[in-house]
Design a protein around this motif. Structure first.
Motif, PDB file in Angstrom:
ATOM      1  N   PHE A   6       0.738  -1.141  -0.097  1.00 11.33           N
ATOM      2  CA  PHE A   6      -0.081   0.051   0.010  1.00 11.33           C
ATOM      3  C   PHE A   6       1.002   1.311  -0.029  1.00 11.33           C
ATOM      4  O   PHE A   6       1.984   1.044   0.537  1.00 11.33           O
ATOM      5  CB  PHE A   6      -0.839  -0.133   1.260  1.00 11.33           C
ATOM      6  CG  PHE A   6      -1.916  -0.886   1.052  1.00 11.33           C
ATOM      7  CD1 PHE A   6      -3.215  -0.882   0.443  1.00 11.33           C
ATOM      8  CD2 PHE A   6      -1.691  -2.157   1.726  1.00 11.33           C
ATOM      9  CE1 PHE A   6      -4.003  -1.763   0.326  1.00 11.33           C
ATOM     10  CE2 PHE A   6      -2.980  -3.124   1.899  1.00 11.33           C
ATOM     11  CZ  PHE A   6      -4.033  -3.155   1.069  1.00 11.33           C
ATOM     12  N   ALA A   7       0.174   2.246  -0.321  1.00 12.92           N
ATOM     13  CA  ALA A   7       0.802   3.810  -0.524  1.00 12.92           C
ATOM     14  C   ALA A   7       2.207   3.747  -1.218  1.00 12.92           C
ATOM     15  O   ALA A   7       2.425   3.128  -2.193  1.00 12.92           O
ATOM     16  CB  ALA A   7       1.148   4.311   0.982  1.00 12.92           C
ATOM     17  N   TRP A   8       3.104   4.177  -0.583  1.00 14.35           N
ATOM     18  CA  TRP A   8       4.470   4.609  -1.263  1.00 14.35           C
ATOM     19  C   TRP A   8       5.105   3.105  -1.630  1.00 14.35           C
ATOM     20  O   TRP A   8       6.028   2.979  -2.171  1.00 14.35           O
ATOM     21  CB  TRP A   8       5.298   5.631  -1.079  1.00 14.35           C
ATOM     22  CG  TRP A   8       5.843   5.479   0.576  1.00 14.35           C
ATOM     23  CD1 TRP A   8       5.164   6.291   1.702  1.00 14.35           C
ATOM     24  CD2 TRP A   8       6.685   4.409   1.071  1.00 14.35           C
ATOM     25  NE1 TRP A   8       6.008   5.751   2.811  1.00 14.35           N
ATOM     26  CE2 TRP A   8       6.872   5.060   2.459  1.00 14.35           C
ATOM     27  CE3 TRP A   8       7.730   3.840   0.492  1.00 14.35           C
ATOM     28  CZ2 TRP A   8       7.849   4.378   3.242  1.00 14.35           C
ATOM     29  CZ3 TRP A   8       8.643   3.068   1.437  1.00 14.35           C
ATOM     30  CH2 TRP A   8       8.822   3.584   2.636  1.00 14.35           C
ATOM     31  N   ALA A  56       1.010  -6.426   8.220  1.00 15.82           N
ATOM     32  CA  ALA A  56      -0.379  -7.096   8.765  1.00 15.82           C
ATOM     33  C   ALA A  56      -0.312  -8.642   8.180  1.00 15.82           C
ATOM     34  O   ALA A  56      -0.020  -8.615   7.048  1.00 15.82           O
ATOM     35  CB  ALA A  56      -1.550  -6.282   8.374  1.00 15.82           C
ATOM     36  N   PHE A  61      -2.615  -6.242  12.524  1.00 19.54           N
ATOM     37  CA  PHE A  61      -1.273  -5.608  12.534  1.00 19.54           C
ATOM     38  C   PHE A  61      -0.378  -6.660  12.981  1.00 19.54           C
ATOM     39  O   PHE A  61      -0.594  -7.514  13.971  1.00 19.54           O
ATOM     40  CB  PHE A  61      -1.163  -4.396  13.577  1.00 19.54           C
ATOM     41  CG  PHE A  61      -1.737  -3.077  12.995  1.00 19.54           C
ATOM     42  CD1 PHE A  61      -1.129  -2.624  11.924  1.00 19.54           C
ATOM     43  CD2 PHE A  61      -2.937  -2.586  13.451  1.00 19.54           C
ATOM     44  CE1 PHE A  61      -1.887  -1.161  11.052  1.00 19.54           C
ATOM     45  CE2 PHE A  61      -3.488  -1.530  12.844  1.00 19.54           C
ATOM     46  CZ  PHE A  61      -2.974  -0.897  11.812  1.00 19.54           C
ATOM     47  N   PHE A  77       2.925  -1.829   4.377  1.00 18.47           N
ATOM     48  CA  PHE A  77       2.644  -0.336   4.075  1.00 18.47           C
ATOM     49  C   PHE A  77       3.456   0.927   5.059  1.00 18.47           C
ATOM     50  O   PHE A  77       3.860   0.182   6.108  1.00 18.47           O
ATOM     51  CB  PHE A  77       1.237  -0.270   4.541  1.00 18.47           C
ATOM     52  CG  PHE A  77       0.303  -1.008   5.748  1.00 18.47           C
ATOM     53  CD1 PHE A  77       0.734  -0.491   6.926  1.00 18.47           C
ATOM     54  CD2 PHE A  77      -0.176  -2.241   5.295  1.00 18.47           C
ATOM     55  CE1 PHE A  77       0.413  -1.098   7.900  1.00 18.47           C
ATOM     56  CE2 PHE A  77      -0.586  -2.973   6.420  1.00 18.47           C
ATOM     57  CZ  PHE A  77      -0.421  -2.522   7.712  1.00 18.47           C
ATOM     58  N   PRO A  79       3.588   3.562   8.114  1.00  9.59           N
ATOM     59  CA  PRO A  79       2.632   4.072   9.202  1.00  9.59           C
ATOM     60  C   PRO A  79       1.342   4.587   8.814  1.00  9.59           C
ATOM     61  O   PRO A  79       1.331   5.456   7.739  1.00  9.59           O
ATOM     62  CB  PRO A  79       3.490   5.008  10.046  1.00  9.59           C
ATOM     63  CG  PRO A  79       4.746   4.625   9.746  1.00  9.59           C
ATOM     64  CD  PRO A  79       4.917   4.090   8.128  1.00  9.59           C
ATOM     65  N   VAL A  80       0.170   4.225   9.354  1.00 11.51           N
ATOM     66  CA  VAL A  80      -1.384   4.798   8.923  1.00 11.51           C
ATOM     67  C   VAL A  80      -1.288   6.178   9.256  1.00 11.51           C
ATOM     68  O   VAL A  80      -0.750   6.819  10.181  1.00 11.51           O
ATOM     69  CB  VAL A  80      -2.200   3.588   9.447  1.00 11.51           C
ATOM     70  CG1 VAL A  80      -1.852   2.471   8.957  1.00 11.51           C
ATOM     71  CG2 VAL A  80      -2.270   3.925  10.660  1.00 11.51           C
ATOM     72  N   THR A  81      -2.188   6.711   8.410  1.00  8.06           N
ATOM     73  CA  THR A  81      -2.540   8.249   8.672  1.00  8.06           C
ATOM     74  C   THR A  81      -4.187   8.290   8.467  1.00  8.06           C
ATOM     75  O   THR A  81      -4.505   9.138   7.762  1.00  8.06           O
ATOM     76  CB  THR A  81      -1.966   8.992   7.699  1.00  8.06           C
ATOM     77  OG1 THR A  81      -2.064   8.753   6.518  1.00  8.06           O
ATOM     78  CG2 THR A  81      -0.155   8.974   7.964  1.00  8.06           C
ATOM     79  N   GLY A  82      -4.755   7.373   9.551  1.00  7.17           N
ATOM     80  CA  GLY A  82      -6.229   7.639   9.325  1.00  7.17           C
ATOM     81  C   GLY A  82      -6.618   8.824  10.001  1.00  7.17           C
ATOM     82  O   GLY A  82      -6.344   9.642  10.697  1.00  7.17           O
TER      83      GLY A  82
END
Lengths: 83, 148, 148, 83
Positions: A6-8, A56, A61, A77, A79-82
């Motif tokens: 995910f993401a970058w 995960a 996680f 991924f 670190p999340v930024t929810g």
């Protein structure tokens, strides 16, 4: 074993999902990262700085010592930024 | 109740629906997170991990209900492309007691920041970049550890 | 902004109006207080002190804006006859930062409980009675003293 | 001087508002209460337990030693229950 990015991490990996079949000795998230990073240049780059990679296993996680088995869904991924 | 959706939400309607016909509720706290523009932001795209997101939101909500006497609760989190001023997330907590509602709502937001698998990409005048996680979000989450 | 009114309010519309066209806002906390029925309540009538009420609400709001960096804030307080489940009060605080919004909203409610000249009369199965002030409301207000 | 009563103090007083002209010596809220309570039976009852009576002078919360002057608006009421 299904690997998700995910993401970058996905941007670096060049794909969002892949199926892999690591050898039986690869039994933890940490060992899986070692093995993936040794597969090719892109994977090496994805995992170059492991301090910024979260994971995960089967949508929970995980940590470096979390067990992985054939058939698991393992995601990597930042670190999340929810919220 | 939790929902993950692309569409916008109407906070007033959600609050009204959540509290209808329950006269034990004395207070309803809610929080709406918006796309903030610190200068030059064109849009923000939220990516998430379908499946894990729902699991995590359900866990976070269950943890809040374990800690506080809530009559009702709701988490709505959007994904996809959003523009400055657009709502991202809604948390609502209803309780007989106002402080329980406030604390639970605050808790939900702190946990969402560090436990919900979302990632934000900002598109500005100089291109796109992924938003880094904030260490003060980790600190905000940690402050609930002792009181669990 | 403050308002004292007999009519109901629409929390969603108030929140939307308060945050429109201000993309510095990152979070909006709000609280709705409702008439709670602990058993047999038919209605609650809120009396207030016109003139002093508006003064006090303006002071409470100004104090919150002095303590936290708010982009916008709103207090709406109703008076008159209300029934179980009806909304009594709405507080909304908007800030660049979520914790400032949460804390300011919590503060507004704590201060309203002890600083706004309202009195509640409950009508139940056994007649009418005035609601006594709560000592824990005084305690809730006092906890903000050190942080002023 | 205008006196206002709210909530159950009004019920006991039997009126919500009255104009009074206390003598010049009545210069504080506490002295005003003493003077009002001495006027008649109902007023005596309103102020029987002063620990549950709050006051405001010109729409600001007041204490027993808050000054009052002719022309002031002085209100008496129980502890507030806003919110």
């Amino acid at each position: 074993m299904k690997i998700l990015y995910f993401a970058w991490l996905r941007d670096k990996a060049g794909c969002s999902e892949r199926d892999v079949a690591p050898p039986p000795g690869v039994a933890t998230v940490g060992a899986l990262i070692d093995w993936l990073a040794a597969q090719d240049e892109r994977q090496a780059e994805v995992f170059a700085d492991r301090s910024v990679v979260r994971s995960a296993v089967n949508q929970d996680f995980a940590e470096a010592d979390t067990p992985v088995c054939p058939g698991d869904e393992v995601a990597f991924f930042p670190p999340v930024t929810g919220g | 109740m939790i929902r993950v959706q692309r569409e916008a939400f109407d906070a007033g309607r959600e609050i009204a629906a959540l509290t209808a016909d329950n006269t034990r509720i004395g207070g309803v706290a809610s929080f709406v997170g918006l796309v903030r523009d610190l200068g030059g932001l064109r849009s923000m795209t939220l990516e998430h991990y379908p499946g894990m997101t729902e699991r995590q939101l359900e866990r976070i909500e269950a943890e809040a209900r374990r800690r506080w006497p809530l009559e009702a609760s709701l988490i709505v989190h959007r994904y996809g492309r959003l523009e400055p001023g657009d709502p991202i997330v809604l948390t609502v907590t209803a309780s007989a007691h106002r402080q329980a509602a406030f604390d639970a709502c605050n808790f939900l937001m702190d946990w969402l920041k560090t436990e919900a698998p979302f990632w934000k990409r900002e598109e500005g005048a100089n291109g796109e970049c992924w938003v880094a996680a904030r260490t003060d979000d980790d600190a905000a989450r940690e402050r609930w550890r002792g009181s669990g």
